[in-house]
Design a protein around this motif. Sequence first.
Motif, PDB file in Angstrom:
ATOM      1  N   GLN B  44       3.213  -6.158   1.871  1.00 21.79           N
ATOM      2  CA  GLN B  44       2.420  -5.314   2.762  1.00 21.79           C
ATOM      3  C   GLN B  44       1.698  -6.196   3.773  1.00 21.79           C
ATOM      4  OE1 GLN B  44       2.184  -1.778   2.639  1.00 21.79           O
ATOM      5  NE2 GLN B  44       3.895  -2.005   1.224  1.00 21.79           N
ATOM      6  N   GLY B  58      -3.397  -4.994   9.175  1.00 15.85           N
ATOM      7  CA  GLY B  58      -2.938  -3.907   8.324  1.00 15.85           C
ATOM      8  C   GLY B  58      -4.104  -3.145   7.720  1.00 15.85           C
ATOM      9  N   ASN B  59      -3.781  -2.228   6.837  1.00 16.00           N
ATOM     10  CA  ASN B  59      -4.783  -1.360   6.221  1.00 16.00           C
ATOM     11  C   ASN B  59      -5.420  -2.046   5.017  1.00 16.00           C
ATOM     12  OD1 ASN B  59      -6.324   0.886   5.687  1.00 16.00           O
ATOM     13  ND2 ASN B  59      -4.705   1.913   4.536  1.00 16.00           N
TER      14      ASN B  59
END
Lengths: 114, 115
Positions: B44, B58-59
């Motif tokens: 991720q 990113g988150n």
Amino acid sequence: AQTVTQSQPEMSVQEAETVTLSCTYDTSENNYYLFWYKQPPSRQMILVIRQEAYKQQNATENRFSVNLQKAAKSFSLKISDSQLGDTAMYFCAFMVPGNTPLVFGKGTRLSVIA
Amino acid sequence: DAGVTQSPTHLIKTRGQQVTLRCSPISGHKSVSWYQQVLGQGPQFIFQYYEKEERGRGNFPDRFSARQFPNYSSELNVNALLLGDSALYLCASSYLAGGSTDTQYFGPGTRLTVL
């Protein structure tokens, strides 16, 4: 947002046989790249093959080849003459050109059996 | 030529501690990206840096931060560690000048265990 789906969690193949790993993706972009990465137990993520969506010809790297079907948003990896060293997790990944990150699928664990 | 290098290889920390992971890109590459890979999942995206500037995030919570140095090496910092931060942290480098130079090459990763 782009998504990548690998629907085969695990696969096995006999040594010297051929195996095909599947991947589907979802995007509204017209220009993008697709990749297959291999992650053996040593955990190093290794680039196997790359395909630009605009290219008509599917990429080939020695025993590895891909089949991109843009209408179906399908990107499969074929491994010919499978070898024991091909045993690994295989990840399909998507990227839009430029400064955007890779989006990965969940992977397919491939076991090559002697 | 040397590939992407990361240090340390393994790291064990306790909850609440802080950790710094390091990455050196392939010589000539100007972009570094960080990814988190938890067991059984694909990586991720956390951060991307190019020419010392953050180009994407990113988150992930603000406990995660990163920076890139003039020599293009990078550090990833995680504060107030949680058990869920246990993962393999991967660094990838690319030249990022269009076409095939966008391809990302990965380092061997840092395995972080939070107890």
